[in-house]
Design a protein around this motif. Structure first.
Motif, PDB file in Angstrom:
ATOM      1  N   VAL A   1      -6.564 -12.953  -1.438  1.00  0.00           N
ATOM      2  CA  VAL A   1      -6.831 -11.593  -1.680  1.00  0.00           C
ATOM      3  C   VAL A   1      -7.730 -11.356  -3.190  1.00  0.00           C
ATOM      4  O   VAL A   1      -8.600 -10.874  -2.888  1.00  0.00           O
ATOM      5  CB  VAL A   1      -5.854 -10.260  -2.251  1.00  0.00           C
ATOM      6  CG1 VAL A   1      -6.018  -9.438  -3.358  1.00  0.00           C
ATOM      7  CG2 VAL A   1      -4.621  -9.711  -1.220  1.00  0.00           C
ATOM      8  N   PRO A   2      -7.290 -11.909  -3.683  1.00  0.00           N
ATOM      9  CA  PRO A   2      -8.658 -12.771  -5.133  1.00  0.00           C
ATOM     10  C   PRO A   2      -9.418 -12.850  -3.889  1.00  0.00           C
ATOM     11  O   PRO A   2     -11.253 -12.725  -4.612  1.00  0.00           O
ATOM     12  CB  PRO A   2      -7.990 -13.082  -6.343  1.00  0.00           C
ATOM     13  CG  PRO A   2      -6.911 -13.031  -5.533  1.00  0.00           C
ATOM     14  CD  PRO A   2      -6.578 -13.215  -4.668  1.00  0.00           C
TER      15      PRO A   2
ATOM     16  N   THR B   1      -6.422  -4.718  -6.939  1.00  0.00           N
ATOM     17  CA  THR B   1      -5.537  -6.050  -6.595  1.00  0.00           C
ATOM     18  C   THR B   1      -4.209  -5.747  -6.394  1.00  0.00           C
ATOM     19  O   THR B   1      -3.698  -5.913  -5.299  1.00  0.00           O
ATOM     20  CB  THR B   1      -5.335  -6.763  -7.871  1.00  0.00           C
ATOM     21  OG1 THR B   1      -6.808  -7.398  -8.206  1.00  0.00           O
ATOM     22  CG2 THR B   1      -4.518  -8.356  -7.014  1.00  0.00           C
ATOM     23  N   GLU B   2      -3.191  -5.389  -6.749  1.00  0.00           N
ATOM     24  CA  GLU B   2      -2.122  -4.772  -5.744  1.00  0.00           C
ATOM     25  C   GLU B   2      -1.678  -4.760  -5.505  1.00  0.00           C
ATOM     26  O   GLU B   2      -1.576  -4.365  -4.050  1.00  0.00           O
ATOM     27  CB  GLU B   2      -1.015  -3.630  -7.384  1.00  0.00           C
ATOM     28  CG  GLU B   2      -0.694  -4.540  -8.868  1.00  0.00           C
ATOM     29  CD  GLU B   2      -0.207  -3.599 -10.078  1.00  0.00           C
ATOM     30  OE1 GLU B   2      -0.286  -2.545  -9.532  1.00  0.00           O
ATOM     31  OE2 GLU B   2      -0.648  -4.123 -10.941  1.00  0.00           O
TER      32      GLU B   2
ATOM     33  N   ALA C   1     -13.800  -2.992  -1.965  1.00  0.00           N
ATOM     34  CA  ALA C   1     -12.262  -2.860  -2.131  1.00  0.00           C
ATOM     35  C   ALA C   1     -11.899  -2.025  -2.771  1.00  0.00           C
ATOM     36  O   ALA C   1     -11.088  -1.662  -2.806  1.00  0.00           O
ATOM     37  CB  ALA C   1     -12.035  -4.749  -3.651  1.00  0.00           C
TER      38      ALA C   1
ATOM     39  N   GLU D   1      -3.422  -6.582  -2.262  1.00  0.00           N
ATOM     40  CA  GLU D   1      -1.732  -7.034  -2.392  1.00  0.00           C
ATOM     41  C   GLU D   1      -1.066  -6.501  -0.741  1.00  0.00           C
ATOM     42  O   GLU D   1      -0.658  -6.508   0.395  1.00  0.00           O
ATOM     43  CB  GLU D   1      -1.534  -7.585  -3.344  1.00  0.00           C
ATOM     44  CG  GLU D   1      -1.789  -8.768  -3.806  1.00  0.00           C
ATOM     45  CD  GLU D   1      -1.830  -9.067  -5.078  1.00  0.00           C
ATOM     46  OE1 GLU D   1      -0.203  -8.822  -5.368  1.00  0.00           O
ATOM     47  OE2 GLU D   1      -2.184  -9.722  -5.350  1.00  0.00           O
TER      48      GLU D   1
ATOM     49  N   THR E   1      -9.047   0.524  -1.504  1.00  0.00           N
ATOM     50  CA  THR E   1      -7.708   0.511  -1.558  1.00  0.00           C
ATOM     51  C   THR E   1      -7.456   2.019  -2.633  1.00  0.00           C
ATOM     52  O   THR E   1      -6.405   2.821  -2.912  1.00  0.00           O
ATOM     53  CB  THR E   1      -7.309  -0.793  -3.144  1.00  0.00           C
ATOM     54  OG1 THR E   1      -8.739   0.046  -3.689  1.00  0.00           O
ATOM     55  CG2 THR E   1      -7.646  -2.004  -2.322  1.00  0.00           C
TER      56      THR E   1
ATOM     57  N   MET F   1     -11.620  -9.732  -2.210  1.00  0.00           N
ATOM     58  CA  MET F   1     -11.467  -9.329  -3.258  1.00  0.00           C
ATOM     59  C   MET F   1     -12.971  -9.721  -4.292  1.00  0.00           C
ATOM     60  O   MET F   1     -14.138  -9.281  -3.790  1.00  0.00           O
ATOM     61  CB  MET F   1     -11.161  -8.500  -4.564  1.00  0.00           C
ATOM     62  CG  MET F   1      -9.892  -8.103  -4.040  1.00  0.00           C
ATOM     63  SD  MET F   1      -8.601  -7.804  -5.157  1.00  0.00           S
ATOM     64  CE  MET F   1      -9.883  -7.117  -6.617  1.00  0.00           C
ATOM     65  N   GLU F   2     -13.239 -10.796  -4.185  1.00  0.00           N
ATOM     66  CA  GLU F   2     -14.477 -11.366  -4.857  1.00  0.00           C
ATOM     67  C   GLU F   2     -15.912 -11.346  -3.767  1.00  0.00           C
ATOM     68  O   GLU F   2     -16.531 -11.025  -4.121  1.00  0.00           O
ATOM     69  CB  GLU F   2     -14.719 -13.148  -5.637  1.00  0.00           C
ATOM     70  CG  GLU F   2     -15.574 -13.747  -5.590  1.00  0.00           C
ATOM     71  CD  GLU F   2     -15.504 -15.232  -5.673  1.00  0.00           C
ATOM     72  OE1 GLU F   2     -16.459 -15.475  -5.447  1.00  0.00           O
ATOM     73  OE2 GLU F   2     -14.864 -15.298  -5.839  1.00  0.00           O
TER      74      GLU F   2
ATOM     75  N   LYS G   1      -9.414  -2.880 -11.793  1.00  0.00           N
ATOM     76  CA  LYS G   1      -8.736  -3.796 -11.194  1.00  0.00           C
ATOM     77  C   LYS G   1      -7.654  -4.799 -11.075  1.00  0.00           C
ATOM     78  O   LYS G   1      -6.898  -5.119  -9.687  1.00  0.00           O
ATOM     79  CB  LYS G   1      -9.774  -5.409 -11.588  1.00  0.00           C
ATOM     80  CG  LYS G   1     -10.085  -6.756 -11.720  1.00  0.00           C
ATOM     81  CD  LYS G   1     -10.483  -7.585 -12.371  1.00  0.00           C
ATOM     82  CE  LYS G   1     -10.724  -8.954 -10.924  1.00  0.00           C
ATOM     83  NZ  LYS G   1     -11.055  -9.424 -11.927  1.00  0.00           N
ATOM     84  N   THR G   2      -6.893  -4.116 -11.900  1.00  0.00           N
ATOM     85  CA  THR G   2      -5.422  -4.727 -11.600  1.00  0.00           C
ATOM     86  C   THR G   2      -4.565  -3.491 -11.020  1.00  0.00           C
ATOM     87  O   THR G   2      -3.680  -4.311  -9.797  1.00  0.00           O
ATOM     88  CB  THR G   2      -4.352  -4.121 -12.977  1.00  0.00           C
ATOM     89  OG1 THR G   2      -5.045  -5.150 -14.253  1.00  0.00           O
ATOM     90  CG2 THR G   2      -2.787  -5.446 -12.349  1.00  0.00           C
TER      91      THR G   2
ATOM     92  N   ARG H   1      -0.996 -13.591  -3.053  1.00  0.00           N
ATOM     93  CA  ARG H   1      -1.839 -13.741  -4.338  1.00  0.00           C
ATOM     94  C   ARG H   1      -3.005 -14.842  -3.947  1.00  0.00           C
ATOM     95  O   ARG H   1      -3.741 -13.941  -4.944  1.00  0.00           O
ATOM     96  CB  ARG H   1      -0.118 -14.327  -5.006  1.00  0.00           C
ATOM     97  CG  ARG H   1       0.897 -13.420  -5.157  1.00  0.00           C
ATOM     98  CD  ARG H   1       1.038 -13.185  -6.797  1.00  0.00           C
ATOM     99  NE  ARG H   1       1.876 -12.308  -6.878  1.00  0.00           N
ATOM    100  CZ  ARG H   1       1.959 -11.180  -7.398  1.00  0.00           C
ATOM    101  NH1 ARG H   1       0.866 -10.759  -7.242  1.00  0.00           N
ATOM    102  NH2 ARG H   1       2.844 -10.417  -7.742  1.00  0.00           N
TER     103      ARG H   1
END
Length: 190
Positions: A17-18, A41-42, A28, A45, A32, A21-22, A37-38, A14
């Motif tokens: 990962v952000p 991120t999921e 990213a 993770e 993936t 990704m940045e 974006k959501t 949590r």
């Protein structure tokens, strides 16, 4: 300033990962197979908690400060990259129903800094340098060799830092169609 560096754990996803990704931007989305974006991120993770890809917690180190993730280092060998990327290609190809290719990011025989990133709260305190020095110490402990990384051609501050740390720009590189410099530093064994 009390900074400790440790191996990542699954539960670091949590916070880590952000930051990763940045640092890697549009890569990213590519690794993936997502664009929103959501969802990126999921999925990232999820990949972080797995053991079979380049962004697994197994290849990640956390710089901790004041009980928080102050920085992240993702690090592995070129030989590991071959297997990790093949696993990721298979996973994404099955997910998307079409063949997916992951661009190689390292040359054979190198140790590779995939990602080094510092939490914005802690920037300017030398944490990025500490993480890169940590990667160098890992290479020394593994018998020495070439430590490499790729940097976007317009990231002048990062290039300056890498030059100060004795990385040399050895060749141009392309990742997802974008220009990078491949920088390498030779590290002697302990």
């Amino acid at each position: 300033m009390n900074i400790s560096i440790r191996k990542a754990r699954k539960e670091d996803a949590r916070e880590a990962v952000p930051l990763i990704m940045e640092a890697i931007g549009d890569i990213a989305m590519h690794i993936t197979g997502e664009t929103e974006k959501t969802k990126v991120t999921e999925e990232f993770e999820h990949l972080f908690t797995r053991t079979d890809n380049r962004h697994s917690y197994l290849y990640t180190y956390i710089a901790e400060m004041e009980g928080s993730v102050a920085g992240v280092l993702v690090f592995y060998s070129a030989e590991q990259a071959t297997t990790l990327d093949a696993n990721l290609e298979e996973y994404l190809s099955n997910k998307k129903g079409t063949a997916v290719k992951i661009d190689p990011e390292t040359l054979p025989g190198e140790w590779y800094v995939d990602t080094v990133v510092v939490n914005p709260t802690y920037r300017g305190q030398g944490i990025g340098t500490k993480l890169l020095n940590y990667a160098e110490q890992l290479v020394k402990s593994f018998g020495g060799g070439k430590l490499s990384l790729n940097v976007e051609t317009e990231k002048y501050a990062a290039i300056s830092l890498y030059n100060r740390l004795s990385f040399d720009n050895v060749c141009p590189w392309t990742i997802i169609g974008e220009p990078f410099y491949h920088m390498v530093k030779t590290v002697k064994a302990d």
